[in-house]
Design a protein around this motif. Sequence first.
Motif, PDB file in Angstrom:
ATOM      1  N   MET A   1       0.732  -1.262   0.106  1.00 18.11           N
ATOM      2  CA  MET A   1      -0.032  -0.056   0.051  1.00 18.11           C
ATOM      3  C   MET A   1       1.007   1.239  -0.097  1.00 18.11           C
ATOM      4  SD  MET A   1      -3.228   1.273   2.163  1.00 18.11           S
ATOM      5  CE  MET A   1      -2.655   1.297   3.747  1.00 18.11           C
ATOM      6  N   ASP A   2       1.720   1.182   0.515  1.00 23.93           N
ATOM      7  CA  ASP A   2       2.813   2.240   0.650  1.00 23.93           C
ATOM      8  C   ASP A   2       3.389   2.765  -0.696  1.00 23.93           C
ATOM      9  OD1 ASP A   2       2.772   2.631   3.381  1.00 23.93           O
ATOM     10  OD2 ASP A   2       4.449   1.410   3.778  1.00 23.93           O
ATOM     11  N   SER A   3       3.362   1.908  -1.655  1.00 31.17           N
ATOM     12  CA  SER A   3       3.901   2.084  -3.081  1.00 31.17           C
ATOM     13  C   SER A   3       2.446   2.958  -3.584  1.00 31.17           C
ATOM     14  CB  SER A   3       4.221   0.786  -3.744  1.00 31.17           C
ATOM     15  OG  SER A   3       3.104  -0.106  -3.827  1.00 31.17           O
ATOM     16  N   THR A   4       1.606   2.305  -3.516  1.00 31.53           N
ATOM     17  CA  THR A   4       0.333   3.100  -4.181  1.00 31.53           C
ATOM     18  C   THR A   4       0.202   4.751  -3.571  1.00 31.53           C
ATOM     19  OG1 THR A   4      -0.976   0.940  -4.146  1.00 31.53           O
ATOM     20  CG2 THR A   4      -2.244   2.997  -4.191  1.00 31.53           C
ATOM     21  N   ILE A   5       0.388   4.654  -2.451  1.00 33.34           N
ATOM     22  CA  ILE A   5       0.377   6.283  -1.664  1.00 33.34           C
ATOM     23  C   ILE A   5       1.581   7.109  -2.487  1.00 33.34           C
ATOM     24  CG2 ILE A   5       0.735   7.599   0.540  1.00 33.34           C
ATOM     25  CD1 ILE A   5      -0.893   5.125   2.002  1.00 33.34           C
ATOM     26  N   LYS A   6       2.728   6.520  -2.606  1.00 27.96           N
ATOM     27  CA  LYS A   6       3.748   7.277  -3.105  1.00 27.96           C
ATOM     28  C   LYS A   6       3.172   7.591  -4.774  1.00 27.96           C
ATOM     29  CE  LYS A   6       7.535   5.367  -0.171  1.00 27.96           C
ATOM     30  NZ  LYS A   6       8.814   4.577  -0.460  1.00 27.96           N
ATOM     31  N   LEU A   7       2.780   6.624  -5.143  1.00 25.76           N
ATOM     32  CA  LEU A   7       2.387   6.840  -6.674  1.00 25.76           C
ATOM     33  C   LEU A   7       1.175   7.800  -6.740  1.00 25.76           C
ATOM     34  CD1 LEU A   7       2.662   5.873  -9.654  1.00 25.76           C
ATOM     35  CD2 LEU A   7       0.508   4.426  -8.941  1.00 25.76           C
ATOM     36  N   ILE A   8       0.500   7.890  -5.922  1.00 20.43           N
ATOM     37  CA  ILE A   8      -0.688   8.833  -5.955  1.00 20.43           C
ATOM     38  C   ILE A   8      -0.158  10.184  -5.605  1.00 20.43           C
ATOM     39  CG2 ILE A   8      -2.713   9.744  -4.582  1.00 20.43           C
ATOM     40  CD1 ILE A   8      -3.494   6.658  -4.401  1.00 20.43           C
ATOM     41  N   ASN A   9       0.532  10.430  -4.426  1.00 22.20           N
ATOM     42  CA  ASN A   9       1.311  11.524  -4.017  1.00 22.20           C
ATOM     43  C   ASN A   9       2.245  12.096  -4.947  1.00 22.20           C
ATOM     44  OD1 ASN A   9      -0.551  11.832  -1.674  1.00 22.20           O
ATOM     45  ND2 ASN A   9       1.084  10.846  -0.241  1.00 22.20           N
ATOM     46  N   GLY A  10       2.966  11.313  -5.556  1.00 21.55           N
ATOM     47  CA  GLY A  10       3.996  11.641  -6.635  1.00 21.55           C
ATOM     48  C   GLY A  10       3.591  12.014  -8.082  1.00 21.55           C
ATOM     49  N   ASN A  11       2.476  11.917  -8.311  1.00 22.24           N
ATOM     50  CA  ASN A  11       1.711  11.937  -9.700  1.00 22.24           C
ATOM     51  C   ASN A  11       1.194  13.504  -9.621  1.00 22.24           C
ATOM     52  OD1 ASN A  11       0.975  11.270 -12.324  1.00 22.24           O
ATOM     53  ND2 ASN A  11      -0.911  10.269 -11.586  1.00 22.24           N
ATOM     54  N   SER A  12       1.364  13.810 -10.926  1.00 21.28           N
ATOM     55  CA  SER A  12       0.798  15.161 -11.172  1.00 21.28           C
ATOM     56  C   SER A  12      -0.811  14.860 -11.821  1.00 21.28           C
ATOM     57  CB  SER A  12       1.554  15.753 -12.437  1.00 21.28           C
ATOM     58  OG  SER A  12       0.830  17.187 -12.738  1.00 21.28           O
ATOM     59  N   TRP A  13      -1.751  15.385 -11.241  1.00 19.30           N
ATOM     60  CA  TRP A  13      -3.049  15.086 -11.355  1.00 19.30           C
ATOM     61  C   TRP A  13      -3.786  16.129 -12.207  1.00 19.30           C
ATOM     62  CZ3 TRP A  13      -4.724  10.125 -10.836  1.00 19.30           C
ATOM     63  CH2 TRP A  13      -3.807   9.341 -10.017  1.00 19.30           C
ATOM     64  N   ALA A  14      -3.050  17.213 -12.240  1.00 19.85           N
ATOM     65  CA  ALA A  14      -3.602  18.564 -12.997  1.00 19.85           C
ATOM     66  C   ALA A  14      -4.326  18.190 -14.235  1.00 19.85           C
ATOM     67  CB  ALA A  14      -2.627  19.477 -13.047  1.00 19.85           C
ATOM     68  N   ASP A  15      -5.437  18.688 -14.693  1.00 21.68           N
ATOM     69  CA  ASP A  15      -6.102  18.376 -15.976  1.00 21.68           C
ATOM     70  C   ASP A  15      -6.531  17.058 -16.018  1.00 21.68           C
ATOM     71  OD1 ASP A  15      -5.794  21.236 -16.552  1.00 21.68           O
ATOM     72  OD2 ASP A  15      -3.620  20.912 -17.417  1.00 21.68           O
ATOM     73  N   CYS A  16      -6.334  16.048 -15.202  1.00 22.85           N
ATOM     74  CA  CYS A  16      -7.275  14.806 -15.336  1.00 22.85           C
ATOM     75  C   CYS A  16      -8.651  15.215 -14.806  1.00 22.85           C
ATOM     76  CB  CYS A  16      -6.652  13.798 -14.253  1.00 22.85           C
ATOM     77  SG  CYS A  16      -4.882  13.182 -14.635  1.00 22.85           S
ATOM     78  N   SER A  17      -9.442  14.221 -15.281  1.00 20.53           N
ATOM     79  CA  SER A  17     -10.969  14.398 -14.835  1.00 20.53           C
ATOM     80  C   SER A  17     -11.348  13.367 -14.036  1.00 20.53           C
ATOM     81  CB  SER A  17     -11.837  14.292 -16.473  1.00 20.53           C
ATOM     82  OG  SER A  17     -11.342  15.419 -17.088  1.00 20.53           O
ATOM     83  N   LEU A  18     -12.163  13.688 -13.390  1.00 18.24           N
ATOM     84  CA  LEU A  18     -13.062  12.695 -12.399  1.00 18.24           C
ATOM     85  C   LEU A  18     -14.157  12.241 -13.214  1.00 18.24           C
ATOM     86  CD1 LEU A  18     -13.774  11.415  -9.731  1.00 18.24           C
ATOM     87  CD2 LEU A  18     -15.128  13.395  -9.206  1.00 18.24           C
ATOM     88  N   VAL A  19     -14.206  10.674 -13.376  1.00 15.18           N
ATOM     89  CA  VAL A  19     -15.206  10.079 -14.255  1.00 15.18           C
ATOM     90  C   VAL A  19     -16.238   9.463 -13.304  1.00 15.18           C
ATOM     91  CG1 VAL A  19     -15.335   8.447 -15.838  1.00 15.18           C
ATOM     92  CG2 VAL A  19     -13.592   9.468 -16.118  1.00 15.18           C
ATOM     93  N   LYS A  20     -15.642   8.856 -12.296  1.00 12.15           N
ATOM     94  CA  LYS A  20     -16.692   8.186 -11.440  1.00 12.15           C
ATOM     95  C   LYS A  20     -16.548   7.813 -10.155  1.00 12.15           C
ATOM     96  CE  LYS A  20     -19.127   3.444 -11.789  1.00 12.15           C
ATOM     97  NZ  LYS A  20     -19.097   2.476 -12.617  1.00 12.15           N
ATOM     98  N   LEU A  21     -17.317   7.984  -9.344  1.00  9.51           N
ATOM     99  CA  LEU A  21     -17.256   7.675  -8.005  1.00  9.51           C
ATOM    100  C   LEU A  21     -18.377   6.409  -7.540  1.00  9.51           C
ATOM    101  CD1 LEU A  21     -17.058  10.924  -6.050  1.00  9.51           C
ATOM    102  CD2 LEU A  21     -15.346   9.161  -5.949  1.00  9.51           C
ATOM    103  N   ALA A  22     -17.929   5.266  -7.283  1.00  6.15           N
ATOM    104  CA  ALA A  22     -18.959   4.227  -7.002  1.00  6.15           C
ATOM    105  C   ALA A  22     -18.796   3.798  -5.661  1.00  6.15           C
ATOM    106  CB  ALA A  22     -18.411   3.074  -7.759  1.00  6.15           C
TER     107      ALA A  22
END
Length: 124
Positions: A1-22
């Motif tokens: 899970m730590d690698s997933t958190i590092k991936l999320i926190n280290g990624n640039s999410w600018a201009d991505c779009s929220l498609v779905k919350l399930a």
Amino acid sequence: MDSTIKLINGNSWADCSLVKLAIEYDKIEVIVTSDENNNEVKIICKDYIGFSYVGHWDESVIKDINVETKGSLIEASIQTIKQHYGEKPLPGGGTKNIIDKWYQLNIELIDGNKIKIACKEIEN
């Protein structure tokens, strides 16, 4: 899970779009697509204890996504659970314990609105 958190926190999410919350009983799935190549990214928040998204109007473009180990929604969720079930509630869903380590996924949209999810585990 730590690698997933590092991936999320280290990624640039600018201009991505929220498609779905399930939202399901034991998890919340967040699906995001990138503006450039339209690839989908799935973030799964397992054993969630709180969810906040107030004031949705017309925006789905993301400014940032990050994960923290302390957050206002984690605190509010734990306090509400204790109010409803006592200081030492029985395991929620047979898996959640009030003293578990909790994570807060924060999704900020470009209009300033924030989606917060407090959960026990984050996967992608």
